[in-house]
Design an enzyme around this catalytic site. Sequence first.
Site, PDB file in Angstrom:
ATOM      1  N   GLU A   1       0.830  -1.214   0.000  1.00 18.72           N
ATOM      2  CA  GLU A   1       0.000   0.000   0.000  1.00 18.72           C
ATOM      3  C   GLU A   1       0.859   1.256   0.000  1.00 18.72           C
ATOM      4  OE1 GLU A   1      -2.973   0.292  -0.681  1.00 18.72           O
ATOM      5  OE2 GLU A   1      -3.682  -1.755  -0.478  1.00 18.72           O
TER       6      GLU A   1
ATOM      7  N   TYR B   1      -6.173   6.941   3.793  1.00 12.97           N
ATOM      8  CA  TYR B   1      -6.370   5.875   2.817  1.00 12.97           C
ATOM      9  C   TYR B   1      -5.669   4.589   3.239  1.00 12.97           C
ATOM     10  CZ  TYR B   1      -5.366   2.638  -0.761  1.00 12.97           C
ATOM     11  OH  TYR B   1      -5.213   1.451  -1.395  1.00 12.97           O
TER      12      TYR B   1
ATOM     13  N   ASP C   1      -9.531   6.044  -2.345  1.00 10.55           N
ATOM     14  CA  ASP C   1      -8.361   6.476  -3.108  1.00 10.55           C
ATOM     15  C   ASP C   1      -8.856   7.096  -4.412  1.00 10.55           C
ATOM     16  OD1 ASP C   1      -9.305   4.299  -4.469  1.00 10.55           O
ATOM     17  OD2 ASP C   1      -7.331   3.639  -5.090  1.00 10.55           O
TER      18      ASP C   1
ATOM     19  N   CYS D   1     -13.587   1.222 -15.033  1.00 11.37           N
ATOM     20  CA  CYS D   1     -13.997   2.612 -14.794  1.00 11.37           C
ATOM     21  C   CYS D   1     -12.744   3.498 -14.840  1.00 11.37           C
ATOM     22  CB  CYS D   1     -14.710   2.725 -13.447  1.00 11.37           C
ATOM     23  SG  CYS D   1     -15.684   4.231 -13.240  1.00 11.37           S
TER      24      CYS D   1
ATOM     25  N   CYS E   1     -17.777   0.992 -20.138  1.00  4.90           N
ATOM     26  CA  CYS E   1     -19.056   0.825 -19.448  1.00  4.90           C
ATOM     27  C   CYS E   1     -19.794  -0.429 -19.902  1.00  4.90           C
ATOM     28  CB  CYS E   1     -19.934   2.068 -19.648  1.00  4.90           C
ATOM     29  SG  CYS E   1     -19.176   3.577 -18.987  1.00  4.90           S
TER      30      CYS E   1
ATOM     31  N   CYS F   1     -19.090  -3.119 -17.492  1.00  5.45           N
ATOM     32  CA  CYS F   1     -19.127  -2.773 -16.068  1.00  5.45           C
ATOM     33  C   CYS F   1     -20.253  -3.489 -15.334  1.00  5.45           C
ATOM     34  CB  CYS F   1     -19.294  -1.262 -15.892  1.00  5.45           C
ATOM     35  SG  CYS F   1     -19.268  -0.773 -14.151  1.00  5.45           S
TER      36      CYS F   1
ATOM     37  N   CYS G   1     -25.595   2.877 -12.369  1.00 10.04           N
ATOM     38  CA  CYS G   1     -24.689   4.021 -12.498  1.00 10.04           C
ATOM     39  C   CYS G   1     -25.430   5.245 -13.039  1.00 10.04           C
ATOM     40  CB  CYS G   1     -23.520   3.671 -13.422  1.00 10.04           C
ATOM     41  SG  CYS G   1     -22.279   4.987 -13.527  1.00 10.04           S
TER      42      CYS G   1
END
Length: 345
Positions: free
Chosen positions: A48, A131, A149, A201, A208, A211, A217
């Site tokens: 991370e 985060y 994030d 995304c 899309c 997705c 959405c």
Amino acid sequence: MRDGAESQISADLLEWYDREARVMPWRVGPAERAAGERPDPYRVWLSEVMLQQTTVAAVRDYFRRFTERWPDVAALAAAEDADVMAEWAGLGYYARARNLLKCARAVANDHGGRFPETADALRALPGVGPYTAAAIAAIAFDEPAVVVDGNVERVVSRLFAIEAPLPGAKPELTRLAGTITPQARPGDHAQAMMDLGATICTPRNPLCGLCPLRRDCRGYAAGLQTVLPRKAPKPEKPTRRGFAYVAVGPAGGVLLERRPDKGLLGGTLGFPGSDWAEAPEPAPPFRAEWQPGGQVRHTFTHCHLELQVMVTRAARPGMVARDAFRPGDLPTLMRKVWDAAQSAL
DNA sequence: AAGCCGTGGGG
DNA sequence: TCCCCAAGGCT
């Protein structure tokens, strides 16, 4: 959005993640996780921190080298500062490397060698912000922390069609991210959001049609998927100039200096140089016949830099021996300086 | 709290 | 070539 859509969103996302999760060296995949395997908090933390503002592709080899050399937090805590800085060289944002060591030593000395298990406690460690604390808590310790994030900001701003620009919209995006964060599998949810943001995304030309969240959405429904999230315009980058001095002795020794911890390239190794300014004064580190080498162009987060490299053949006390000098231990700018000096040596 | 802090890849 | 930007944190 349909009533009760929040739980539908997280269910659809996890179902997609179960099929499409990317494989990464620091990740425990959904099937293994379901079988009871748990990720090593040390590896989650290390990945991370490396991934802060840094692409997965850039991190992969660094993560492998770090974990081979320092397999656990105790080993890293016992490392020399210079070795960690050298291993980090090229990855950028060098304050992360300094904080990485501070954090490892804090865990080793103040926490009995184990990472704290809540986001609040993790947040107190050096280099661990909102985060990273949430991500470690969710992924390594199953805390349903809200992980936000850049990916999550983008996904959520589209999902809820939030038109207010970043960074001002961040609190609202965080609140909305919380509404789709499940109590169960919070770590898989967080990683699924990252994967969705990275592969479907995406910032430009989102896919899309592929997705799993398209039905719910609002951004897609409104045709806003390519313009969200809106962002404040960025200030122009000024150009600075300077001189860098590469001295190589007859036996191949190289004159290097370590930069102070504060500021640009803080704590890294490099060649002596002048100030970086619009019209810098030459500032050779010692009297010699300095010959012009190549020029170097480099772009930082907030400025462009053009360096005139100067070269001389002279021995000085304190030079790093030829065998001990590895250009790979230098940050990228200084590797460019070294390369530009070769033509004149 | 807004500015500072790297780098490499993609469009 | 140039701009955008990527799993942010610190001061």
